[in-house]
Design a protein around this motif. Sequence first.
Motif, PDB file in Angstrom:
ATOM      1  N   PHE A 144       8.317   0.401   7.748  1.00 46.35           N
ATOM      2  CA  PHE A 144       7.950   1.192   6.563  1.00 46.35           C
ATOM      3  C   PHE A 144       9.158   1.893   5.946  1.00 46.35           C
ATOM      4  CE2 PHE A 144       3.841   1.089   8.808  1.00 46.35           C
ATOM      5  CZ  PHE A 144       3.040   0.622   7.784  1.00 46.35           C
ATOM      6  N   LYS A 198      -8.728   3.804   4.173  1.00 43.28           N
ATOM      7  CA  LYS A 198      -8.109   2.961   3.135  1.00 43.28           C
ATOM      8  C   LYS A 198      -6.891   2.232   3.685  1.00 43.28           C
ATOM      9  CE  LYS A 198      -6.102   3.217  -1.502  1.00 43.28           C
ATOM     10  NZ  LYS A 198      -5.699   4.130  -2.613  1.00 43.28           N
ATOM     11  N   VAL A 199      -6.213   2.841   4.646  1.00 40.45           N
ATOM     12  CA  VAL A 199      -5.014   2.237   5.225  1.00 40.45           C
ATOM     13  C   VAL A 199      -5.372   1.161   6.254  1.00 40.45           C
ATOM     14  CG1 VAL A 199      -2.890   2.765   6.524  1.00 40.45           C
ATOM     15  CG2 VAL A 199      -3.749   4.376   4.815  1.00 40.45           C
ATOM     16  N   VAL A 210      -7.830   7.768   5.271  1.00 37.99           N
ATOM     17  CA  VAL A 210      -7.398   7.091   6.488  1.00 37.99           C
ATOM     18  C   VAL A 210      -7.957   5.670   6.534  1.00 37.99           C
ATOM     19  CG1 VAL A 210      -7.525   7.128   9.002  1.00 37.99           C
ATOM     20  CG2 VAL A 210      -7.137   9.253   7.743  1.00 37.99           C
ATOM     21  N   GLU A 214       1.749   6.027   0.255  1.00 33.56           N
ATOM     22  CA  GLU A 214       0.891   5.739   1.406  1.00 33.56           C
ATOM     23  C   GLU A 214       1.675   5.438   2.680  1.00 33.56           C
ATOM     24  OE1 GLU A 214      -2.928   3.626  -0.825  1.00 33.56           O
ATOM     25  OE2 GLU A 214      -1.262   2.377  -0.085  1.00 33.56           O
ATOM     26  N   ARG A 215       2.986   5.218   2.540  1.00 33.77           N
ATOM     27  CA  ARG A 215       3.753   4.749   3.684  1.00 33.77           C
ATOM     28  C   ARG A 215       3.849   5.798   4.795  1.00 33.77           C
ATOM     29  NH1 ARG A 215       6.924   0.218   3.367  1.00 33.77           N
ATOM     30  NH2 ARG A 215       6.626  -1.003   1.461  1.00 33.77           N
ATOM     31  N   ALA A 273       0.554   5.783   6.528  1.00 37.49           N
ATOM     32  CA  ALA A 273       0.379   4.524   7.250  1.00 37.49           C
ATOM     33  C   ALA A 273       1.253   4.479   8.498  1.00 37.49           C
ATOM     34  CB  ALA A 273       0.707   3.347   6.325  1.00 37.49           C
ATOM     35  N   SER A 274       2.491   4.965   8.392  1.00 36.30           N
ATOM     36  CA  SER A 274       3.369   4.946   9.568  1.00 36.30           C
ATOM     37  C   SER A 274       2.810   5.824  10.683  1.00 36.30           C
ATOM     38  CB  SER A 274       4.776   5.401   9.176  1.00 36.30           C
ATOM     39  OG  SER A 274       4.773   6.772   8.790  1.00 36.30           O
ATOM     40  N   TYR A 294       1.645  -1.623   1.013  1.00 30.94           N
ATOM     41  CA  TYR A 294       1.381  -0.177   0.948  1.00 30.94           C
ATOM     42  C   TYR A 294       2.302   0.464  -0.064  1.00 30.94           C
ATOM     43  CZ  TYR A 294      -1.372  -0.691   5.216  1.00 30.94           C
ATOM     44  OH  TYR A 294      -2.317  -1.060   6.135  1.00 30.94           O
TER      45      TYR A 294
END
Length: 1526
Positions: free
Chosen positions: A642, A604-605, A602, A553-554, A557-558, A549
């Motif tokens: 992350f 995409k993650v 969303v 994006e982190r 993602a988190s 990631y």
Amino acid sequence: MGAIKEPRTPSGFEDAFYDYIRNMPEKKGKRSLLARIDLNNPPTPEDIQESLRQIENRHAQKPSIKIMKKVLGPVVSVLKDYYGVFDTLSQADQTPGCVLWGVVKVAIDGLSRFIDLIDKIKAEILSLSALLRRLTLYDELYGQSLDMQELLFSSYKNVFRFWCRVDKECSRCGLNTLLRASTSFSIKKLQTIVDDLKEDADQIDKVAAIIEGQYAGTERTEASNERCKNKKERDEGSAWRKQMQSDRIRSWLGGQTINESTLHRHRNNLDIEPHATGSPTCEWLFKDSQFQDWIKGTSSKSILWLFAGPGSGKSVLCSHAVGYIRTLGSAEAQCLHFYEFDNEHTAIVTARNLATQLFEHYWLLEKDVPEDLHSISQKSGADLINVLEFIHILAGKLSKVYIFLDGLDEECTMARWKEASKIVAFVNLLAETFPKTVRVWYSSQDRPIIRQQLESHLILNVKEQVRVAVDEHISLKVPGICNPEVDQGTRTWILSELKERADGNFLWASLMLKTIENEVSSFDEMELFIKEGLPKDLDAYYRRIMARYEKRERELASKIFSIITFAKRRLRLTELREAIGMVSSENPRSLQNRNIPWRQAVEKVFAPLIETQEDPENQGERFCYLFHSTVRAFLISNPSIFQQEPPSAAILLISEFTIANACLLYLSQDRYSQLLAREAEHWFTASKDDIKDHHLLTYSAKYWDKHFDNVEETPELRHRIEIFLRSSNFQSTMQLQSLFVQGHFEVYCNHYSSPNEKFTKRVFPKWFVSHSMDGCSHFSRSYRTYISEWHNLLDCANCDEPRCYPHSGVKQFKGGLDRCLWGALGPRNFLSSNPERYFSFMLCAKNDAETGRLPYHEAMSQDGGRVVVLQASGEDADAAGFALHHKTWELPHREKPARLGVNTRISANLDKKRWAGADLRSISFTPDLAFLRIGSQILSVNSGGEYHAIDDLEITAEHPNACFEDITNRGSLLAVASRRKMPLITAFRGREAVKADQPSEKLPPSLGTPASTSNLGEDVSAVECRHCSREPSTSNHASDTSPAKGENSSEKDENDSDSSSPSEEISEWNSAEESWSEGSTEVDELGNPLTSSDESSSSSSEADAESDEESETPQDDAASDTAVNSYGQLYEESDSDGGDVDFDCGSDTDSYDGDYESDWSDNNNQDEDLHFDSDDEERLIRRMAYSRQDRKRNAHIQQGVLTIYDLAASPPTQVFAFTSPLPVMLYDSPPAIHPTKSLVVWPLCGGDVLFADVEGKSYFVRRARTTTRKTRHVFMKCHFSPCSKYLHIASLEAQQMKQSKSEIKAGTKPRLALSAFVSTHRLSNRKTTRSPPTLIHRVKIILGPTSSLCPTRMPIEVTWAEKEVYLSSSSDTNQLTLLRVDLFSPAKQSTPADYNAVSVPKLPILLPESARSRSVHYYPPRPNTTHARILIGSWASEPDADDGKDKTTPKDAPNENDTIQGLPETVSPPIGFYVDVEKDLGGWGASNAEEEIDKDKDKGQLKQKMEIFAAEDDCDIEHYFFTKRR
């Protein structure tokens, strides 16, 4: 323009008629009868027949015809009788006489034919009428048949021929007819026609039989077809009903959603590549001997536990095992359930899933719903026991059942395992119950808690088999591994390296192979990748994915992984996006669409660790979940995965705080600061937003507190939660929980705890209420108090269970939390500031000390504007009692109650245990709150509002140990009344010697001396009754008050002393004689005869009553009514001061005089419920044998005492005293004092009412009978109108209801039918204290049944107004029951047609749960106001006690777990609220509770008492007459 008439089809008669006319010869037709008929208006056969009959009559009445028949007929008849003689003579003698005889014989035959022709015509005309009717019927029945039409046509033409022949014969003259009769020609023609008619009739009968047979055959065919059709319809109807039953069962189970999720995962498992399980069809498993023994049932163990390590493909093996069993045949039923780490399944959800699958299989086989399944589905579907019983029944009906439970190790928390263990225990028991038909499969990892449950069953450890399968899978799936260009050494190294790293883990093997396939393009790269790039284990693989990631994006993602990892169930994509937007928004008070991340960003993650699944309930929605439990375990173990820089640690941390914070922020939005509003079936916020678009709302309402359980406690976080709980947003949250969270407010029983222990769901974070820091435990107590009061609204309003109690009453209030009396929770309750529909309050201050278990006691003024509350102090006042604090509250119009600056400390000479036991009989107030009684102490209020004892007033001097219940006053005139047992006085009458070691009890002056003693007051002593010429007699008591007799006393004297009349014992306490003014007998204003009334009959309207004129008839006082002077001679029933009451059952409509049976008891506990037992023959005989001696012996059990004091005198003086036995207990029936006259009215018992003239020292008693037979008064409340001209009486009547045989057999306690009776009596203006009042108005109200009555708390409260009386209570459904009863009838000329004396509010009002155990008072609005007060008395709950007794519960009784009677050991002061009569009550509407009373009945009249029949004393009989039976 007239309507066009359709042409009429001619009948068969008409067709034949016209055809006969057309074919008739012209010459003959001119003379024919038929030719003379108008063809344009064809006649009926009956018309022609009647015309012909008239022609024949005229012909027969001709003189010539009559003479020939009358004269010649007998001659011809005689001559024909001698034909044989004359023929013989003529043959023997051949003379001219023979010729002459031949001529004569011809003439005779002619005359005979002539006469026969006339008779024949008449006879045939008569028979033709019947024939014509038959032809008409045949034409109607069989006119459609061609054969019948031809026969009818021919028959009609023969009829026409007959008519014409008769007409022709009747038209000839007599001589012509006679001459033609000389031959048989005419008769033969007529006979021929008649024969033709008979032949036609015979043919018609034969054809009709044939046609009838044809019709019968057709009908049989049609009937057969109809039966087939009906059978088909019945079969279709039966199939439809069965289908509906099956649909109802599916709805009852409600397992469709979880079942679809199970089937979805099952299909995905089967779709995995064949080699992922080691072989195309898991042959290695199916060939296993243990598995085969388990399948075939040859193994002694029917439960199989398959275990292996994580990622070993256990779920896939489970699905393939299910598929394998399905190939064995259609009779094998299978049910499957997958436990999932990210989807919590309670025991009831799992059971519903299994039951749904088994039922679907049974339905496919049988297409039927057995009765036992249908019966169990009528019970609550929310009860796990019922669903498990459903599965048990199904398992017994199916030939083979396989149950598969996969993933027990996924239930990783103790709470989740507790739910799973319930299913495991049931399934194991099911396998033991049906060992030959039920097979159970478990697949999981090896966990100690699971092994403990399953180690005794068949165990299948597939670790080695899986390892072999994984190795085979790797050998087949490594890209290019079969390429011949690869040398064997490289191939061997690659495979061994990958197999070693996989270590029998299918999941890791699949991920490695997928990674190699995506990132390697040659064997050199593969070898290098395995050495340097390929992760060593699964955790390293996950780290490698997280590292991909990008920095931007982190953060997203988190948040995604935090929310999905710690979600309590699988989240929908829309819920996930709103949660992310909530924690990302800079203004969390209002979530906007611009704050919500795009769906594409969303998703995409997601790849490859998060997968989605379609939501079967919402098209277009998808669930998000981690693809395997190992991902969740990795994220929990590595929360900082992350993190790259320290400043970003708080943002990028994988923590449950993310979703907990999202839920709390979501519920704290401004749009939820007000309750939701309902429109149709949708709920909207105050800004008109439909909450169906607020996706995270229901999830947040259910799980917000659970997510904070594992969040670290901080002062800031605790403060945030406190602010949320005190806000109106928490009120909206509870509304959401009530509407959309099933079972959130249910009361539960733990099977491992005592049945008396009840549980509710925890609603606050564990750490928030685990200690008392900052008062957090206060939140838990306050919340439980609220739940206990409003449980029915919160839980039952949204319940669809048929037996849920009392859901039918609160269904209309669904989601209506504004109806809760939030202010009535008290100022110390954090919920009390919530917005509410009505302004409510609790009569206590925030800084008031809590009383613990000691109850409150309160008294309310007559208009409800002032309330005095007594509160027990925690400290003892002295050794004799304890201290009380009293507070006085003013209730201004629609304002917060104001406490007056009074807090008096009262020393109560009362046992503290009695107060703690809620013995509220020990205290009472006067209606104006001017006087207070505590036990036998009387206190008065001063100008400062403080209560102080009255100097020199000692009411127990005359009656030691007496405890008075009721007090009332008018100014300084105080009336004290008691219905308690009086102290025994036998020791003073020589009945029983006092023991030497016993202290002699001081003899009260009123008991040991005549009535003239000084303690009664100088004005009372030995005075002649003003209405009676005789003095108060004391001579009858001389022997009683003398010393005990010596040995020489006769037995007779001792018996006389022992059997002295109870009235004699009491009369010395009475300061007055019984007397009344007797008026003329007249008719009351309801049309009923009265005795001793001075009122004239006039209009019953209030207006007329104001200006009535009295017309009294003076009578000699000495000749006054000689009714019973001793009340002890009346035979009544007693319940021994509040114990269990026995009296007859019945529902007869006749009035009952109150002659009850007396079952004496020494039980004084008034707190016990009143109940009524039915009569039997033995008790009836005992009642008839009840003698005067019995009454004398038992009369001391219960006495009524009325004492009146003049407190204006110094010292206070007793001015009136009355004592009488009370065989029947009456409750909560205080005396009433006339506003201006010296009249005191006090209900005694059995309907008797005492009218006492205080100044005249006289009294009389009148009886108000109950309205139905075998009914008793529970209370009688008397009230004088403000104008002082009327007396109002409101009584509560109870009648035992008849029981069914099943109820009697079950030992169910009989229920009581309650009714109220309100009557108005006009008082005499001139002789108010001496003349009985006149009944002018009466109303009976049906209140409905109840199971019992508590003497200390009546089922209804009575509030008097000027023209109405209000009856109020709380119903079983916690709604306000309010009845407004008119006290006066309207004037006849102004009475509307739909007038109803009883009115009820049009709109319902919901009351708290405890109101069913509290008094509910309604006070109408004051003048020029619209708001009424509703005050609810104090309440003290008792802890549940398990007495170990079997209690029979009726079948229709509610489940005890469905109601909360209040938290144990909880007390509450009085509460109240204001209602707008028009807005909140909806005004007043007619009630159907009123029962019409016959005008000729004397119910409600105050009638004088009568002597009753005593079998022992009065049965002095003589011969009357003798009747011989026939």
